[in-house]
Motif scaffolding. Sequence first.
Motif, PDB file in Angstrom:
ATOM      1  N   LEU A 169      47.023  57.854  40.344  1.00 31.96           N
ATOM      2  CA  LEU A 169      46.512  58.145  38.505  1.00 31.96           C
ATOM      3  C   LEU A 169      47.522  59.707  38.305  1.00 31.96           C
ATOM      4  O   LEU A 169      48.238  59.757  37.369  1.00 31.96           O
ATOM      5  CB  LEU A 169      45.103  58.764  38.336  1.00 31.96           C
ATOM      6  N   GLU A 170      47.506  60.834  39.072  1.00 33.12           N
ATOM      7  CA  GLU A 170      48.689  61.660  38.798  1.00 33.12           C
ATOM      8  C   GLU A 170      49.898  61.863  38.866  1.00 33.12           C
ATOM      9  O   GLU A 170      50.889  62.436  37.928  1.00 33.12           O
ATOM     10  CB  GLU A 170      48.584  62.613  40.378  1.00 33.12           C
ATOM     11  N   GLY A 171      50.670  60.729  39.879  1.00 36.22           N
ATOM     12  CA  GLY A 171      51.767  60.034  39.360  1.00 36.22           C
ATOM     13  C   GLY A 171      52.043  59.217  38.322  1.00 36.22           C
ATOM     14  O   GLY A 171      53.023  59.263  38.283  1.00 36.22           O
ATOM     15  N   LEU A 172      50.969  58.368  37.840  1.00 34.88           N
ATOM     16  CA  LEU A 172      51.247  58.668  36.795  1.00 34.88           C
ATOM     17  C   LEU A 172      51.115  59.435  35.541  1.00 34.88           C
ATOM     18  O   LEU A 172      51.784  59.465  34.380  1.00 34.88           O
ATOM     19  CB  LEU A 172      50.110  57.224  35.864  1.00 34.88           C
ATOM     20  N   GLY A 173      51.147  60.886  35.767  1.00 35.04           N
ATOM     21  CA  GLY A 173      51.024  62.294  35.029  1.00 35.04           C
ATOM     22  C   GLY A 173      49.852  62.294  34.764  1.00 35.04           C
ATOM     23  O   GLY A 173      49.525  62.544  33.250  1.00 35.04           O
TER      24      GLY A 173
END
Length: 171
Positions: free
Chosen positions: A26-30
């Motif tokens: 989820l963090e990688g999706l921004g």
Amino acid sequence: MRYVILLRGVNVGGVTVRMAELRELLEGLGYGEVTTVLASGNALVTSDASAARVKADVEAALRERFGYDAWVHVMSTDALRTIVDAYPFERGRDGWHDYVLFVLDGGVQARILELELDPAHESAASGDGVVYWTVPKGDTLDSQLGTAIGKAAYKPHLTSRNINTLDKLLR
């Protein structure tokens, strides 16, 4: 916007998604302010995107990273608060579970609500995009409604959460 993301069917039936991996995804999706709650596929994020965009992006990322048919339900925390506040049954009865079924398809919701349930054993009621359900502890999977929602045809359309889990998401 603060969103609740509910993953369907993880950490049961052979699909394992560790919450640390979910946070990373989820963090990688921004998304910002990513938090997971319990180990059953519950997350909170902030995003300027629409709920529909978050849903599409998270499902695609889960499918790519974990290789399973991922379905998620996404709603604002305000929408979840409204759903929880509208729970129509007495909460916390000794020996009973209190659930909310999040249903993406109105036809599926109607079919679930058409079941003729024995109110001494379980009860269901309609809500906005949800079915409220109460059932004795130990009977969840074997009850009439529990058996019905376990069918493969419903997998893409619904997920269930105990109301206590939903309370934790709203803290």
